[in-house]
Design a protein around this motif. Structure first.
Motif, PDB file in Angstrom:
ATOM      1  N   TRP A  12     -13.918 -14.016 -39.316  1.00 41.22           N
ATOM      2  CA  TRP A  12     -13.137 -13.086 -38.496  1.00 41.22           C
ATOM      3  C   TRP A  12     -13.464 -13.272 -37.016  1.00 41.22           C
ATOM      4  CZ3 TRP A  12     -14.898  -9.057 -35.374  1.00 41.22           C
ATOM      5  CH2 TRP A  12     -13.946  -8.118 -34.965  1.00 41.22           C
ATOM      6  N   LEU A  13     -14.762 -13.329 -36.698  1.00 43.82           N
ATOM      7  CA  LEU A  13     -15.157 -13.509 -35.299  1.00 43.82           C
ATOM      8  C   LEU A  13     -14.693 -14.867 -34.780  1.00 43.82           C
ATOM      9  CD1 LEU A  13     -16.548 -12.430 -32.778  1.00 43.82           C
ATOM     10  CD2 LEU A  13     -18.702 -13.375 -33.667  1.00 43.82           C
ATOM     11  N   ASP A  14     -14.781 -15.900 -35.602  1.00 49.26           N
ATOM     12  CA  ASP A  14     -14.311 -17.226 -35.181  1.00 49.26           C
ATOM     13  C   ASP A  14     -12.818 -17.200 -34.870  1.00 49.26           C
ATOM     14  OD1 ASP A  14     -16.852 -18.298 -35.421  1.00 49.26           O
ATOM     15  OD2 ASP A  14     -16.465 -19.254 -37.363  1.00 49.26           O
ATOM     16  N   ALA A  15     -12.032 -16.548 -35.730  1.00 50.22           N
ATOM     17  CA  ALA A  15     -10.584 -16.447 -35.496  1.00 50.22           C
ATOM     18  C   ALA A  15     -10.301 -15.615 -34.239  1.00 50.22           C
ATOM     19  CB  ALA A  15      -9.886 -15.845 -36.713  1.00 50.22           C
ATOM     20  N   TYR A  16     -11.057 -14.546 -34.045  1.00 53.85           N
ATOM     21  CA  TYR A  16     -10.923 -13.700 -32.860  1.00 53.85           C
ATOM     22  C   TYR A  16     -11.238 -14.523 -31.612  1.00 53.85           C
ATOM     23  CZ  TYR A  16     -11.848  -9.391 -30.048  1.00 53.85           C
ATOM     24  OH  TYR A  16     -11.865  -8.398 -29.108  1.00 53.85           O
ATOM     25  N   ARG A  17     -12.339 -15.247 -31.630  1.00 52.69           N
ATOM     26  CA  ARG A  17     -12.724 -16.057 -30.475  1.00 52.69           C
ATOM     27  C   ARG A  17     -11.699 -17.147 -30.178  1.00 52.69           C
ATOM     28  NH1 ARG A  17     -18.584 -18.054 -31.357  1.00 52.69           N
ATOM     29  NH2 ARG A  17     -18.184 -18.937 -29.312  1.00 52.69           N
TER      30      ARG A  17
END
Length: 112
Positions: A12-17
């Motif tokens: 999720w954080l990777d996609a957000y970033r």
């Protein structure tokens, strides 16, 4: 449990970033609920249309930076803290049995 809750939070954080709204939205269950206290007032988002609008704004106004902290939480959930332009944010995830985000509660962290 057939998924790793902490790995989902990192994805999720990777996609957000990366600013990948489609990848982010695919991670949520159809009936997901988001409670966001990031702007001071808690917003509750509980429809796909509202979730997309939330993420369009969030990606534009407050992109995510690096990971700050990651921990398991009760009931097989995960708490992830990450840095934005407004400081450290904390997101508490609850998942459905398929590993999709069922509920997300995000707020400014008291860390830092």
């Amino acid at each position: 449990m057939s998924f790793d809750p902490m790995a989902v939070a990192i994805d999720w954080l990777d996609a957000y970033r990366a600013g990948d709204i489609e990848a982010i939205l695919e991670m949520y269950a159809e009936d997901a609920v988001v409670h966001c206290g990031c702007g001071g007032d808690v917003k509750t988002i509980n429809s796909r249309e509202a979730l997309r609008a939330y993420w369009v704004d969030r990606l534009r106004e407050h992109p995510a930076g690096k990971l700050y902290d990651l921990n398991p939480s009760q009931n097989d959930g995960t708490v992830i803290s990450y840095i934005t332009d407004t400081g450290v944010m904390s997101a508490l995830f609850a998942f459905d049995t398929a590993g999709r985000i069922k509920e997300l509660n995000c707020n400014p962290s008291h860390a830092a």
